[in-house]
Design an enzyme around this catalytic site. Structure first.
Site, PDB file in Angstrom:
ATOM      1  N   LYS A 159       0.881  -1.172   0.000  1.00 32.24           N
ATOM      2  CA  LYS A 159       0.000   0.000   0.000  1.00 32.24           C
ATOM      3  C   LYS A 159       0.911   1.211   0.000  1.00 32.24           C
ATOM      4  O   LYS A 159       1.644   1.448   0.960  1.00 32.24           O
ATOM      5  CB  LYS A 159      -0.905   0.002   1.236  1.00 32.24           C
ATOM      6  CG  LYS A 159      -1.820   1.203   1.256  1.00 32.24           C
ATOM      7  CD  LYS A 159      -2.574   1.371   2.555  1.00 32.24           C
ATOM      8  CE  LYS A 159      -3.135   2.779   2.590  1.00 32.24           C
ATOM      9  NZ  LYS A 159      -3.646   3.150   3.894  1.00 32.24           N
TER      10      LYS A 159
ATOM     11  N   GLY B 134      -7.913  10.110   8.928  1.00 35.48           N
ATOM     12  CA  GLY B 134      -8.228  10.329  10.337  1.00 35.48           C
ATOM     13  C   GLY B 134      -9.229  11.434  10.617  1.00 35.48           C
ATOM     14  O   GLY B 134      -9.593  11.664  11.758  1.00 35.48           O
TER      15      GLY B 134
ATOM     16  N   ALA C 213      -9.278   6.114   3.466  1.00 32.39           N
ATOM     17  CA  ALA C 213      -9.104   7.280   4.347  1.00 32.39           C
ATOM     18  C   ALA C 213     -10.293   8.229   4.355  1.00 32.39           C
ATOM     19  O   ALA C 213     -10.922   8.472   3.330  1.00 32.39           O
ATOM     20  CB  ALA C 213      -7.840   8.074   4.003  1.00 32.39           C
ATOM     21  N   GLY C 214     -10.535   8.767   5.545  1.00 32.10           N
ATOM     22  CA  GLY C 214     -11.549   9.803   5.703  1.00 32.10           C
ATOM     23  C   GLY C 214     -12.924   9.303   6.109  1.00 32.10           C
ATOM     24  O   GLY C 214     -13.820  10.086   6.403  1.00 32.10           O
TER      25      GLY C 214
ATOM     26  N   ASN D 187      -9.377   2.637   9.142  1.00 33.60           N
ATOM     27  CA  ASN D 187      -8.667   2.293  10.367  1.00 33.60           C
ATOM     28  C   ASN D 187      -9.217   3.085  11.568  1.00 33.60           C
ATOM     29  O   ASN D 187      -9.872   2.535  12.444  1.00 33.60           O
ATOM     30  CB  ASN D 187      -7.171   2.549  10.179  1.00 33.60           C
ATOM     31  CG  ASN D 187      -6.296   1.981  11.295  1.00 33.60           C
ATOM     32  OD1 ASN D 187      -5.130   1.761  11.120  1.00 33.60           O
ATOM     33  ND2 ASN D 187      -6.835   1.730  12.476  1.00 33.60           N
ATOM     34  N   SER D 188      -9.006   4.413  11.543  1.00 35.71           N
ATOM     35  CA  SER D 188      -9.392   5.234  12.703  1.00 35.71           C
ATOM     36  C   SER D 188     -10.853   5.055  13.087  1.00 35.71           C
ATOM     37  O   SER D 188     -11.184   5.008  14.278  1.00 35.71           O
ATOM     38  CB  SER D 188      -9.171   6.717  12.419  1.00 35.71           C
ATOM     39  OG  SER D 188      -7.889   6.939  11.944  1.00 35.71           O
TER      40      SER D 188
END
Lengths: 261, 374
Positions: free
Chosen positions: A97, A158, A185-186, A207-208
């Site tokens: 990645k 994040g 992301a986001g 993830n976050s």
């Protein structure tokens, strides 16, 4: 419902990260609850040349999922190349990645270095999954240099702001029908992930949103359901929006129904 | 220390492996209970290599609550009450204060502070924290009010002088004539025996407090790297612990006596004791400078990097079997929870000799019985 990435068939369209969890135990349970087949992990800060992160990596490896090492923390093509080589050696995988960050504060990818790096890595035999902004031309170029999978952001890493620019994302989907497109992301809420899937994206990487939830394990499950719902909705064919209401049951039995209009 | 005099261990030969924070506290306590204690450590009296040296001594359970779960918070709250009792039994001076702590965020990271506040509202009572305006903040820490328009104040939190405490424990161990073998290389720890400097020795009970030194003998134990700075900053006026919320790292500043400050700490999943990286130094120091520009002229006294021992759930545990007790996994919470872990460890020792089980009281989940199939 399967997703195929670089020839490998995956049963889940949700890909998940391994950072920021309260503990490795919670991480493992959340990853399993997400139903993901692919888990990303970073190694840049863990002194990889000395394999100092081995105790933690083994915990992830024990889950028996496909590992997707990332180049988080790299700022140019040279750094990314070195780290990718190291991760290929440590984890015995040619998947990478690719993250090449141009702005330290919002972790925005450096489009110019990213493209250069992607080409280098593809030429070195890597299967590259680049994390990029939602710029159509950049996505197109990444596809042209041999990335079968393109991963535009929904919003900066994040932030949990969700799909900041749906028009851009829809355009990318429309114009790159052959590419495997994963939103990376986001994502903040399960509904964001669902929305991305309804647009026809092939998968969602996050993830976050799970790791920082009050209960990451339950949140992981919620995301699994949302991604699945969105993917099924897309495949089922969503009815187009209309300007006027159209009753689904006849109103003939309502007295004077025609006078109410 | 915390074990009342009803148990008598005068016949017991107890060998303690590792003289970090837990090893020292246990050695003193057991000696006072009449046991014949021998303490072993690979390092020196200063505890070089011990995670306790590379700490800030924050006693801030609620501030930890975003990343640590309720059982750690409960142990931290109880330990805050127990520390003064322990310190009163030491002749050396140790810094201890309980004047609350502050949690702040820069304007662009206010969402982080809101997230923390939401967490506190959801899980804790409104008496446990206060939201401060700039004016209220100025009363507590005038220098912070220049840059920050609001803060969260956790009035019950405190801090301890971690290195002062280690020195006071050294002094006490010497005064009380605890048999303390230094430069002792421990290669095996087992029920009723251990191998030190190549020599096999027997004991009625072996207690393993080696922290990361026990990685090969305790399944699931890992090392988590942490880095911090010791600064001398005469222009900085902060008087209580401050935590800065940031999307990617948490910074704390722990004021110590005589204008010394600890600024930490990174948290990296790596078994790596090498020196601090440039990236970590930049992160920590620029974050400290962003909190209070008076740090610009601070002198860097020491950069510290060390590994904290953690189990996979990041909780401490006391593994108990006949002839061996293993205490480990205190992670980044050593000083925060040591008094509770000590009390439970003493209970486990007592149970080993009395062969009675009364394990249903507070924090009983810390003690885990280990059974081996015959």
């Amino acid at each position: 419902m399967a997703l195929t990435i670089y020839g490998q068939q995956l049963s889940s369209r949700l890909l998940i990260g391994s950072a920021l969890y309260p503990s490795p135990d919670v991480m493992s349970k959340a990853i399993l609850a997400s139903g993901s087949d692919v888990v990303t992990l970073s190694l840049k800060r863990q002194n990889p040349s000395a394999q100092a992160g081995a105790e933690f990596w083994q915990q992830i490896q024990r889950l028996g999922l496909t590992l997707l090492p990332n180049t988080a923390g790299c700022k140019n093509a040279e750094e990314a190349y070195t780290l990718a080589q190291m991760s290929r050696e440590i984890f015995q995988t040619d998947w990478i990645k690719l993250e090449v960050i141009g702005d330290d504060y919002n972790l925005q990818p450096d489009a110019i270095e990213l493209l250069k790096s992607a080409e280098q890595l593809v030429n070195a035999g890597f299967k590259v999954l680049p994390y990029c902004t939602d710029d159509l031309v950049l996505c197109q170029r990444l596809y042209d240099v041999g990335c079968e999978v393109i991963m535009p952001w929904a919003s900066p890493i994040g932030t949990g702001k969700g799909l900041m620019n749906p028009y851009n994302l829809e355009t990318i989907r429309l114009r790159l029908p052959e590419a495997t497109l994963i939103i990376d992301a986001g994502i903040g809420k399960p509904s964001d992930a669902c929305l991305a899937m309804e647009m026809g994206f092939d998968g969602v990487l996050l993830n976050s949103a799970v790791a920082l939830a009050d209960n990451p394990i339950v949140m992981a499950k919620a995301f699994a359901q949302a991604v699945n719902a969105g993917a099924e909705a897309y495949m089922a064919g969503i009815m187009p929006e209309r300007q006027t209401a159209q009753p689904s049951t006849p109103t003939l039995d309502t007295p004077f129904w025609h006078q109410t209009e | 220390m915390l074990c009342k005099s009803e148990c008598n261990l005068s016949a017991a030969n107890i060998a303690i492996m590792g003289s970090g924070l837990m090893g020292r506290l246990l050695a003193l306590s057991l000696k006072r209970l009449g046991a014949r204690v021998k303490l072993y450590d690979q390092s020196d009296q200063k505890g070089r290599g011990s995670a306790a040296r590379a700490a800030a001594g924050l006693l801030t359970p609620l501030s930890e609550s975003l990343v640590a779960d309720k059982s750690i918070i409960a142990m931290g709250v109880k330990s805050l009450r127990l520390w003064p009792e322990i310190l009163a039994q030491l002749q050396g001076y140790t810094f201890f204060q309980q004047q609350g702590s502050l949690v702040i965020a820069h304007q662009q990271d206010r969402a982080q502070l809101a997230h923390f506040e939401q967490h506190l509202t959801r899980h804790y009572s409104e008496n446990d924290y206060q939201k401060l305006t700039r004016q209220q903040l100025a009363v507590l820490e005038p220098s912070l009010a220049k840059r920050f328009s609001c803060a969260l104040f956790l009035p019950e939190e405190g801090q301890i002088g971690n290195r002062k405490l280690m020195s006071a424990l050294t002094k006490q161990l010497i005064i009380e004539q605890v048999d303390w073998q230094l430069s002792a290389k421990i290669t095996q720890v087992a029920p009723y025996y251990f191998v030190v400097n190549g020599e096999k020795k027997q004991a009625d009970l072996v207690i393993d407090c080696r922290g990361t030194g026990a990685i090969n003998s305790l399944e699931g134990l890992r090392a988590v790297r942490g880095e911090l700075f010791q600064l001398f900053a005469p222009e900085v006026t902060l008087t209580r612990p401050v935590r800065l919320m940031h999307p990617r790292y948490q910074l704390y500043i722990a004021p110590k006596p005589k204008k010394h400050f600890v600024v930490g700490a990174t948290e990296i999943e790596a078994h790596d004791n090498s020196e601090m990286t440039v990236r970590s130094a930049l992160e920590l120091l620029s974050a400290a400078y962003s909190v209070d520009s008076a740090f610009a002229e601070a002198r860097i006294l020491e950069q510290v990097s060390a590994c904290r021992p953690a189990l996979m759930n990041n909780h401490p545990a006391i593994f108990k079997q006949q002839g061996l007790i293993q205490i480990n996994g205190l992670y980044r919470h050593g000083f925060l929870i040591a008094p509770v872990v000590l009390a439970k460890a003493l209970q486990a020792v007592k149970q080993s000799f009395e062969r009675v089980n009364h394990n249903n009281d507070e924090f009983s989940y810390l003690i885990k019985e280990v059974y081996h199939n015959a």
